[in-house]
Design a protein around this motif. Structure first.
Motif, PDB file in Angstrom:
ATOM      1  N   PHE A  43       0.694  -1.660   0.019  1.00  0.00           N
ATOM      2  CA  PHE A  43      -0.068   0.110   0.467  1.00  0.00           C
ATOM      3  C   PHE A  43       0.849   0.994  -0.331  1.00  0.00           C
ATOM      4  CE2 PHE A  43      -2.754  -3.327   1.687  1.00  0.00           C
ATOM      5  CZ  PHE A  43      -3.570  -3.503   1.502  1.00  0.00           C
ATOM      6  N   GLU A  44       0.363   2.370  -0.739  1.00  0.00           N
ATOM      7  CA  GLU A  44       1.279   3.430  -0.890  1.00  0.00           C
ATOM      8  C   GLU A  44       1.742   4.485   0.599  1.00  0.00           C
ATOM      9  OE1 GLU A  44       2.359   4.443  -5.179  1.00  0.00           O
ATOM     10  OE2 GLU A  44       0.373   5.937  -4.125  1.00  0.00           O
ATOM     11  N   GLU A  45       2.477   4.711   0.338  1.00  0.00           N
ATOM     12  CA  GLU A  45       2.739   5.351   1.358  1.00  0.00           C
ATOM     13  C   GLU A  45       1.420   6.362   1.460  1.00  0.00           C
ATOM     14  OE1 GLU A  45       5.431   8.839   3.986  1.00  0.00           O
ATOM     15  OE2 GLU A  45       6.321   7.949   1.973  1.00  0.00           O
ATOM     16  N   ASN A  46       0.755   6.844   2.746  1.00  0.00           N
ATOM     17  CA  ASN A  46      -0.299   7.587   3.277  1.00  0.00           C
ATOM     18  C   ASN A  46      -1.432   7.236   2.074  1.00  0.00           C
ATOM     19  OD1 ASN A  46       1.343  10.262   4.229  1.00  0.00           O
ATOM     20  ND2 ASN A  46       1.920  10.194   2.476  1.00  0.00           N
ATOM     21  N   SER A  47      -1.480   6.035   2.658  1.00  0.00           N
ATOM     22  CA  SER A  47      -2.723   5.270   1.628  1.00  0.00           C
ATOM     23  C   SER A  47      -4.019   5.554   2.240  1.00  0.00           C
ATOM     24  CB  SER A  47      -2.572   3.955   2.817  1.00  0.00           C
ATOM     25  OG  SER A  47      -3.869   3.159   1.519  1.00  0.00           O
ATOM     26  N   ARG A  48      -5.136   5.690   1.470  1.00  0.00           N
ATOM     27  CA  ARG A  48      -6.479   6.107   1.851  1.00  0.00           C
ATOM     28  C   ARG A  48      -7.731   4.673   2.067  1.00  0.00           C
ATOM     29  NH1 ARG A  48      -6.956  11.352  -2.190  1.00  0.00           N
ATOM     30  NH2 ARG A  48      -3.995  11.197  -2.165  1.00  0.00           N
ATOM     31  N   LEU A  49      -6.934   4.090   1.893  1.00  0.00           N
ATOM     32  CA  LEU A  49      -8.128   2.997   1.978  1.00  0.00           C
ATOM     33  C   LEU A  49      -8.707   2.778   2.925  1.00  0.00           C
ATOM     34  CD1 LEU A  49      -8.365   0.544   0.151  1.00  0.00           C
ATOM     35  CD2 LEU A  49      -6.855  -0.873   1.641  1.00  0.00           C
TER      36      LEU A  49
END
Length: 171
Positions: A43-49
């Motif tokens: 998951f990319e950094e600063n994920s908003r999932l």
């Protein structure tokens, strides 16, 4: 894009690794189901999932570890069922953990609840994960769930380890 749609990569037999952009807020039902060789999810950094749908990673047996982003609030039914996970940490943001979420994970040994917005326990979360040894949770979470720390707990997991699991406090 903000969503990986339902069944988007289902049965992608040669998919080995996937990086989820930080713009994605929802992974739909069965998006990666039966991707047998999938062994790394980043998951990319600063994920908003916030949403992991039903059966999202079901039967991804090569998936040994995953870090659920701290923004996730919903983990769907059978989301990680029959995966190769050896341990999992549930972030405190998760308020809905559906039945069978981590069921039948033969390699799962350790589960950590980092505080929990989940208000009640369900014996089917880890159903048939017979090698589960230890579940860690805060004393606050265990009190909310009405569970006493200790060894040989056989009530927490339906069809779990014969000798039960150790429930341990981890603040």
């Amino acid at each position: 894009f903000t969503e990986i749609s339902a069944t988007a990569f289902q049965f992608s037999l040669n998919l080995v690794q996937v990086t989820i952009p930080n713009t994605v807020t929802k992974i739909g039902n069965g998006a990666f189901q039966q991707c047998y060789k999938l062994n790394k999810v980043i998951f990319e950094e600063n994920s908003r999932l916030t949403f992991i749908g039903n059966t999202t990673f079901r039967q991804c047996m090569a998936l040994k570890s995953i870090t659920i982003p701290p923004t996730v609030t919903y983990i769907g039914q059978s989301a990680f069922q029959s995966t190769g996970l050896t341990s999992i940490t549930i972030p405190p943001s998760v308020s809905t953990l559906m039945i069978l979420a981590f069921a039948n994970c033969p390699n799962l040994e350790t589960v950590t609840f980092e505080g929990s917005a989940v208000t009640s326990v369900n014996s089917q979360w880890f159903q048939s994960s017979t090698n589960l040894k230890t579940i860690y949770a805060t004393s606050f979470t265990l009190r909310n769930w009405g569970i006493t720390p200790g060894q040989n707990n056989t009530s927490f997991i339906l069809y779990g380890p014969t000798n039960g699991v150790t429930i341990a406090v981890k603040e």
